[in-house]
Structures are given as C-alpha cells and as structure tokens.
Design a protein around this motif. Structure first.
Motif, PDB file in Angstrom:
ATOM      1  N   UNK A   1      -4.575   5.917  -0.062  1.00 38.35           N
ATOM      2  CA  UNK A   1      -4.835   4.706  -0.806  1.00 38.35           C
ATOM      3  C   UNK A   1      -5.569   3.885   0.303  1.00 38.35           C
ATOM      4  N   UNK A   2      -6.524   3.190  -0.186  1.00 37.39           N
ATOM      5  CA  UNK A   2      -7.136   2.134   0.532  1.00 37.39           C
ATOM      6  C   UNK A   2      -6.138   0.892   0.743  1.00 37.39           C
ATOM      7  N   UNK A   3      -6.512   0.020   1.884  1.00 40.50           N
ATOM      8  CA  UNK A   3      -5.962  -1.145   2.029  1.00 40.50           C
ATOM      9  C   UNK A   3      -6.043  -2.177   1.074  1.00 40.50           C
ATOM     10  N   UNK A   4      -7.114  -2.187   0.372  1.00 43.17           N
ATOM     11  CA  UNK A   4      -7.457  -3.159  -0.677  1.00 43.17           C
ATOM     12  C   UNK A   4      -6.504  -2.611  -2.110  1.00 43.17           C
ATOM     13  N   UNK A   5      -6.664  -1.425  -2.368  1.00 49.03           N
ATOM     14  CA  UNK A   5      -6.023  -0.683  -3.295  1.00 49.03           C
ATOM     15  C   UNK A   5      -4.547  -1.086  -3.401  1.00 49.03           C
ATOM     16  N   UNK A   8      -3.860  -4.883  -4.097  1.00 51.28           N
ATOM     17  CA  UNK A   8      -4.012  -4.911  -5.496  1.00 51.28           C
ATOM     18  C   UNK A   8      -3.058  -4.501  -6.266  1.00 51.28           C
ATOM     19  N   UNK A   9      -2.355  -3.370  -5.828  1.00 58.03           N
ATOM     20  CA  UNK A   9      -1.122  -2.775  -6.732  1.00 58.03           C
ATOM     21  C   UNK A   9       0.111  -3.947  -6.254  1.00 58.03           C
ATOM     22  N   UNK A  14       3.684  -7.637  -8.286  1.00 53.68           N
ATOM     23  CA  UNK A  14       4.396  -9.205  -8.079  1.00 53.68           C
ATOM     24  C   UNK A  14       4.004 -10.095  -9.190  1.00 53.68           C
ATOM     25  N   UNK A  15       2.887  -9.848  -9.932  1.00 57.62           N
ATOM     26  CA  UNK A  15       2.772 -10.776 -11.411  1.00 57.62           C
ATOM     27  C   UNK A  15       3.498 -10.258 -12.368  1.00 57.62           C
ATOM     28  N   UNK A  16       3.794  -9.085 -12.530  1.00 54.97           N
ATOM     29  CA  UNK A  16       4.543  -8.445 -13.569  1.00 54.97           C
ATOM     30  C   UNK A  16       5.993  -8.790 -13.236  1.00 54.97           C
ATOM     31  N   UNK A 110       5.347  -2.347  -0.770  1.00 52.19           N
ATOM     32  CA  UNK A 110       4.096  -2.326  -0.683  1.00 52.19           C
ATOM     33  C   UNK A 110       3.706  -3.678   0.057  1.00 52.19           C
ATOM     34  N   UNK A 111       4.250  -4.779  -0.355  1.00 50.76           N
ATOM     35  CA  UNK A 111       3.844  -6.162  -0.215  1.00 50.76           C
ATOM     36  C   UNK A 111       4.045  -6.593   1.268  1.00 50.76           C
ATOM     37  N   UNK A 112       5.376  -5.970   2.010  1.00 50.34           N
ATOM     38  CA  UNK A 112       5.686  -6.398   3.239  1.00 50.34           C
ATOM     39  C   UNK A 112       5.898  -5.211   4.371  1.00 50.34           C
ATOM     40  N   UNK A 113       4.493  -5.124   5.039  1.00 51.14           N
ATOM     41  CA  UNK A 113       4.688  -3.931   5.960  1.00 51.14           C
ATOM     42  C   UNK A 113       5.698  -4.178   7.047  1.00 51.14           C
TER      43      UNK A 113
END
Length: 124
Positions: A1-5, A8-9, A14-16, A110-113
């Motif tokens: 999975x790309x960094x951009x994907x 976005x995920x 986060x929005x949900x 996903x959000x926090x490496x």
C-alpha cells in the motif's frame, strides 16, 4: 500500500471516529432523553453523564490533533474499554463498542508510525 493510500485511509477512519464520538458526546452533553434513560439503567445520573461527555470531547480533540494524537488514541481506547465493561456488567450488547475499539486501534496503528514502531518492537 502506498504512503498516499495509507494517509487517506487514516484520514477517512479518523473522520468516521470523529463523527461517532462527536454524536455520542453531543447526546451526553445535551442530556438527550434516550441517552439519559440508558445511563440511568447503568446507574449513572445525568450530571455524571454530562461529565463523561466532556471527557469524551477532550479525548476526541486530543485524538484529532496530530501532535497529541497518540495520547488521544490511548484515552479513547481506555474510554471504550470502560464502555465495554459497563455493557458487559449490565448484560447489554457489546458488538458496536468492540467494533469502535477495533477501528480505534487500526486508526492509531495507521496514523502514528511512532506508536506502530513501539508496538512492533515489543512484539519482536
């Protein structure tokens, strides 16, 4: 999975979660009749329920803010753990709370490496 994907995920999740927790806190803070009845069935009075709503909003703001996101994640994960235990104590269904808990963990991963790195270092 790309960094951009991945980004976005993480943003979509986060929005949900933001929408879910905002609605939940709003119902607590406005003393929604249905929410108050549920709280009363757990033995929680309206004033305490409003305070729980404030805790939920503060945790959500910390979660959404990138600089404090890890702390917010941990607070919301703990909050949902308490919700799951409360539901279990009162023989209520826990599927929704468990689903939110899983989404929280996935989003934090996903959000926090830095969190992901710490978790993976402990496992290896």
């Amino acid at each position: 999975m790309s960094l951009k994907a991945i980004r976005i995920t993480g943003l979509i999740l986060t929005i949900i979660l933001g929408l879910i927790f905002t609605l939940s806190a709003f119902l607590k803070l406005t003393l929604n009749e249905t929410a108050i009845k549920q709280a009363a069935s757990f033995g929680i009075d309206a004033r305490i329920y409003q305070f729980i709503g404030i805790i939920e909003i503060v945790s959500l703001v910390l979660f959404i803010t990138p600089r404090t996101g890890v702390l917010g994640s941990l607070l919301l994960i703990a909050y949902m753990g308490g919700a799951i235990v409360t539901h279990l104590q009162h023989h209520q269904p826990i599927a929704m709370a468990v689903a939110v808990q899983i989404i929280l963990w996935l989003t934090a991963y996903i959000r926090f490496p830095e969190l992901r790195q710490r978790l993976l270092n402990k496992i290896q």
